[in-house]
Design an enzyme around this catalytic site. Structure first.
Site, PDB file in Angstrom:
ATOM      1  N   ASP A  39      -3.683  64.177-123.902  1.00 13.42           N
ATOM      2  CA  ASP A  39      -3.340  63.289-122.768  1.00 13.42           C
ATOM      3  C   ASP A  39      -4.588  62.758-122.053  1.00 13.42           C
ATOM      4  OD1 ASP A  39      -3.838  65.838-121.705  1.00 13.42           O
ATOM      5  OD2 ASP A  39      -2.181  65.770-120.264  1.00 13.42           O
ATOM      6  N   ASP A 170       3.957  65.983-117.830  1.00 12.81           N
ATOM      7  CA  ASP A 170       5.006  66.839-117.267  1.00 12.81           C
ATOM      8  C   ASP A 170       5.923  66.069-116.319  1.00 12.81           C
ATOM      9  OD1 ASP A 170       3.437  68.580-118.615  1.00 12.81           O
ATOM     10  OD2 ASP A 170       2.754  69.710-116.856  1.00 12.81           O
TER      11      ASP A 170
HETATM   12 MG    MG Z   1       2.228  72.998-114.469  1.00 11.98          MG
END
Ligand code: MG
Ligand code: ADP
Length: 376
Positions: A39, A170
């Site tokens: 990422d 996330d």
């Molecule tokens: Mg985390």
């Protein structure tokens, strides 16, 4: 403990604050199928949301007070709007801070948090917490912000508010996941592509092995890997390793930088391949990519550890068709792709190997690709 449900978190809110919550919101944890340490190199990753999620019951206040109770930490934090707490309550209070700095007119809030996402296991309990709180706060104010904006505000909450380095994977999966689907995330431009991930129909299951260890060198090593990737890109004259080829990576004279670049370039290619294989339901070939990814993270990127290596090897011996560490490394979780019906053998194999070494028993969960954050 009672299972986590809308009813239990509403009860928790009432027990803590003595009045009923306005509503309950939830956001999922995630597991990254492949694309590790890519990422921050503008690369690709392929997360799926878990059915395990964090629930937050919430009600607005008008006296500039922010209170947060978590069943996991068994504590209630109390402070003022704009303050960022120390410890676990940094996450929810940093979200309030982050949304307020974008102009949300928040006058105070009470929050009760409960979660079925293992905390600190590399399954993104932190984004499940920040995204559920962000969605709650946003909804309670008439949803002025889009989900794209909430992703950015949650990243800022973790990076600047909490001081925890995080890419955008996330938060993106927590707010954009779809059931039975993985998300191919291009970290160069933040674009996403849904990839079908109907494991069960294909005759497989994905088992998550939480090693329950976290080696303390993890934080320093994460920063070191990031800077080595920057150095490798600089030596090659490219903006990021996303732009480098295999031949370029191999041309680096420094053996450490060469190995780091080799991992990143190959891992981005594997992620692209995995997405293509999943589009064609070729799960067994995905297993091979898992194995190659783990070997690369272990040998070239050097972010695995003994517990992860043992978990992966034991899962393979127990019948998994591929396995790898997932998340940042130095502990946390591994994933194993397992034919339906072989799960018990795989978990028994891993359990035996851990016991034989005198290690704490690992935790297992079956990953089912769930949906995104929502009001319940
Ligand atoms: Mg985390
Ligand atoms: P991961 O996101 O992989 O679980 P992190 O280290 O990024 O690991 O985030 C874990 C931290 O997030 C915990 O140490 C705690 O501070 C906070 N946290 C996450 N979920 C909860 C929860 N349900 N209650 C209290 N704190 C939580």
């Amino acid at each position: 403990m009672d299972p986590v449900s809308k009813e239990t978190v509403l009860q928790q809110f009432h027990d803590t604050y003595g009045y009923p919550a306005t509503g309950v919101w939830a956001a999922p944890g995630r597991v990254n199928l492949i694309g590790e340490h890519t990422d921050y190199n503008n690369g690709l990753c392929l997360p799926v949301a878990l059915e395990q999620r964090t629930l937050v019951a919430a009600a607005l206040r008008s006296d500039r007070t922010v209170r947060v109770h978590s069943r996991q930490s068994d504590e209630t934090y109390s402070g003022s709007v704009g303050d960022i707490a120390a410890g676990w309550a940094a996450y929810p209070t940093a979200v309030v801070w982050s949304l307020a700095r974008e102009g949300l007119p928040l006058e105070g809030i009470d929050l009760a948090v409960d979660s079925s996402v293992p905390v600190g296991a590399g399954l993104s309990s932190s984004a499940a917490l920040t995204c559920s709180v962000a969605l709650a706060v946003n909804d309670l104010h008439g949803s002025p912000f889009s989900r794209d904006q909430l992703v950015k505000m949650c990243i800022r909450a973790e990076n600047e508010g909490v001081g925890a380095p995080t890419g955008g994977m996330d938060q993106t999966i927590a707010l954009f996941a779809r059931p039975s689907t993985a998300l191919l995330l291009d970290c160069q431009d933040g674009s996403t592509e849904p990839i079908p991930f109907d494991l069960h129909n294909a005759g497989f299951e994905l088992i998550v092995i939480d090693t329950r260890v976290k080696h303390s060198l993890a934080d320093g090593q994460y920063g070191l890997r990031r800077s080595q990737c920057v150095d490798a890109a600089q030596a090659l004259g490219v903006d990021s390793l996303r732009e480098a080829t295999v031949d370029q990576a191999e041309s680096l004279s420094d053996p450490i930088l060469r190995a780091r670049a080799r991992h990143v370039v190959a891992e981005i290619a594997r992620t692209r391949q995995a997405a293509e294989l999943l589009r064609n339901s070729r799960f067994s070939d995905v297993g091979t990519l898992f194995d190659n990814s783990h070997a690369s993270l272990c040998d070239d990127f050097e972010v695995s550890c003994e517990e992860l290596d043992v978990a992966v090897a034991a899962a393979r011996r127990g019948g998994a068709i591929g396995a790898r560490m997932t998340g940042g490394g130095f502990g946390g979780s591994a994933i194993a792709l397992v034919p339906v019906g072989r799960g018990a053998e795989v978990t028994a194999s891993v359990g035996r190997e851990f016991a034989a070494r005198g290690w704490r028993a690992p935790h297992f969960l079956t990953a089912v690709a769930g949906g995104s954050a929502t009001r319940l």
